[in-house]
Scaffold this active site. Structure first.
Site, PDB file in Angstrom:
ATOM      1  CD  GLU A 247      13.261 -13.931 -21.946  1.00 52.19           C
ATOM      2  OE1 GLU A 247      13.829 -14.153 -23.013  1.00 52.19           O
ATOM      3  OE2 GLU A 247      12.048 -13.641 -21.852  1.00 52.19           O
TER       4      GLU A 247
ATOM      5  CG  ASP B  67      16.275 -13.914 -25.207  1.00 52.61           C
ATOM      6  OD1 ASP B  67      16.085 -15.056 -24.728  1.00 52.61           O
ATOM      7  OD2 ASP B  67      15.372 -13.212 -25.676  1.00 52.61           O
TER       8      ASP B  67
ATOM      9  CB  ILE C  20      15.051 -19.171 -27.324  1.00 55.64           C
ATOM     10  CG1 ILE C  20      15.770 -20.518 -27.235  1.00 55.64           C
ATOM     11  CG2 ILE C  20      14.174 -19.123 -28.577  1.00 55.64           C
ATOM     12  CD1 ILE C  20      14.855 -21.734 -27.358  1.00 55.64           C
ATOM     13  CG  ASP C  21      14.719 -12.312 -29.280  1.00 55.56           C
ATOM     14  OD1 ASP C  21      13.878 -12.092 -28.383  1.00 55.56           O
ATOM     15  OD2 ASP C  21      14.823 -11.596 -30.292  1.00 55.56           O
TER      16      ASP C  21
ATOM     17  CB  THR D 206      10.104 -18.307 -26.847  1.00 55.58           C
ATOM     18  OG1 THR D 206      11.374 -17.982 -26.303  1.00 55.58           O
ATOM     19  CG2 THR D 206       9.643 -19.619 -26.241  1.00 55.58           C
TER      20      THR D 206
ATOM     21  CG  ASP E 134      13.981  -9.271 -25.626  1.00 56.11           C
ATOM     22  OD1 ASP E 134      14.039 -10.498 -25.755  1.00 56.11           O
ATOM     23  OD2 ASP E 134      13.175  -8.698 -24.867  1.00 56.11           O
TER      24      ASP E 134
HETATM   25  C1  IPD Z   1      10.271 -11.497 -27.576  1.00 55.86           C
HETATM   26  C2  IPD Z   1      10.534 -11.300 -29.040  1.00 55.86           C
HETATM   27  C3  IPD Z   1       9.398 -10.517 -29.659  1.00 55.86           C
HETATM   28  C4  IPD Z   1       9.201  -9.182 -28.976  1.00 55.86           C
HETATM   29  C5  IPD Z   1       9.060  -9.342 -27.478  1.00 55.86           C
HETATM   30  C6  IPD Z   1      10.200 -10.149 -26.903  1.00 55.86           C
HETATM   31  P1  IPD Z   1      11.176 -13.779 -26.501  1.00 55.86           P
HETATM   32  O1  IPD Z   1      11.304 -12.223 -26.971  1.00 55.86           O
HETATM   33  O2  IPD Z   1      11.746 -10.607 -29.240  1.00 55.86           O
HETATM   34  O3  IPD Z   1       9.635 -10.245 -31.005  1.00 55.86           O
HETATM   35  O4  IPD Z   1       8.037  -8.606 -29.475  1.00 55.86           O
HETATM   36  O5  IPD Z   1       9.066  -8.038 -26.913  1.00 55.86           O
HETATM   37  O6  IPD Z   1       9.998 -10.328 -25.528  1.00 55.86           O
HETATM   38  O7  IPD Z   1      10.061 -13.844 -25.529  1.00 55.86           O
HETATM   39  O8  IPD Z   1      10.897 -14.570 -27.719  1.00 55.86           O
HETATM   40  O9  IPD Z   1      12.497 -14.009 -25.898  1.00 55.86           O
HETATM   41 CA    CA Z   2      13.724 -15.327 -24.746  1.00 51.37          CA
END
Ligand code: IPD
Ligand code: CA
Length: 322
Positions: A75, A95, A97-98, A100, A243
């Site tokens: 990402e 990813d 950190i999923d 963030t 993700d």
């Molecule tokens: C997000 C999270 C969130 C989802 C977003 C993602 P991130 O990823 O998974 O739950 O609703 O579509 O982009 O930005 O925390 O890596």
């Molecule tokens: Ca992320």
């Protein structure tokens, strides 16, 4: 094309997930060092921190060292302009950190998500949530498992013999608010949410009266919870391959059905079951996953999964993410 040893890759992915987890928890200690501790990406609802970037670097370097000929899609590298196309080559999709926003707030649904794609199909998935200590892992054809502080032994997913799911009235559904808050998208989302959760007896047209709704803020952990059976369904438009890649492998290996857009789902329910995750679905930014469903005797009930998908998509107003 180079051949790959999936057992070795899975073991390595679990190892780097733990290293990344350590970097995430350590990063959490210092996250308020610089003023707000985060930057905005697309808008105020799309955040990035130094820990996202440092963790991706750590993971990228470990993979480069061990598998120098493998491709990498991450990402933060993508955000920085390294936008590699998905090809047939062995490719890691990460990813760092999923979740963030959760990380910034200290809400513990935060994870590293490590997917590996071979010949254009996701084949390895590892998700590690370091604040919770939950690890989910799977290899294509090898099943999925989970470990946690309460159960350090490997437990196969789903965690219980899949129960029936006759309708949405018994379903705990996850969907997310995402970062696109434009008027048009919010209108489609709220209409969809109203249909899925609303009481038809009170006049909500098409209301399915779902049992409950969760928005935990991490696409990867939503997939993992559907795989374990703690959630029944997860749907989102707008996330990216990093993700969902790991989550897709874990979910599929746990007997879930994973489909893409409404059109893809329509096609899938009349084709061979369960549907394969094609590169179009992986990168298509529209995802619906339904848990393994058993019938009254506990046998896999593919028709029930198809029914849930069809009913779900009747309630959805779809849009194309920007
Ligand atoms: C997000 C999270 C969130 C989802 C977003 C993602 P991130 O990823 O998974 O739950 O609703 O579509 O982009 O930005 O925390 O890596
Ligand atoms: Ca992320």
């Amino acid at each position: 094309m180079s051949t790959v040893n999936l057992d070795e890759i899975l073991e390595f992915a679990v190892e780097i997930a733990h290293q990344a987890g350590k970097a995430i928890t350590e990063g959490s200690e210092t996250r308020f060092k610089n003023a707000a501790g985060f930057d905005e990406k697309k808008n105020t609802a799309d955040l990035v921190t130094e820990t996202d970037q440092n963790t991706e670097k750590l993971v990228y370097e470990a993979i480069q060292k061990r598998y120098p000929d493998h491709q990498f899609i991450g990402e933060e590298s993508w955000a920085a302009g390294k936008q590699a196309k998905l090809t047939d080559a062995p490719t890691w999709i990460i990813d760092p950190i999923d979740g963030t926003t959760n990380f910034v707030k200290g809400f513990p649904f935060v994870c590293i998500s490590i997917g590996f794609v071979y010949k254009s199909e996701p084949v390895i998935g590892v998700i590690f949530a370091p604040f919770l200590g939950y690890l989910y892992a799977a290899k294509k054809g090898g099943g999925a498992y989970m470990t946690s502080p309460l159960h350090p032994e490997r437990r196969s997913l789903p965690l219980v013999q899949p129960p029936p799911l006759p309708s949405f009235k018994q379903a705990l559904i996850a969907f997310e608010w995402g970062s696109d808050r434009s008027k048009e998208v919010m209108a489609q989302k709220t209409r969809t949410f109203e249909r899925l959760t609303g009481d038809p007896a009170s006049g909500v047209e098409g209301g399915e009266m779902a049992l409950g709704v969760r928005s935990i803020g991490s696409a990867a952990l939503n997939f993992a919870h559907v795989a374990s059976g703690s959630l029944d369904v997860y749907w989102e438009i707008g996330c990216w391959a990093w993700d969902v890649c790991a989550g897709m492998v874990i979910a599929k290996e746990a007997g879930c059905a994973v489909v893409g857009s409404k059109a893809h789902a329509q096609n899938a329910v009349s084709s061979s079951w369960p549907p394969v995750v094609s590169p179009e679905v992986l990168t298509g930014r529209k995802y619906l996953v339904v848990r393994a469903i058993g019938d009254k005797e506990g046998k896999v009930d593919a028709d029930a999964q198809k029914r849930i998908i069809q009913t779900f998509y009747q309630a959805v107003d779809e849009w194309d993410p920007k």
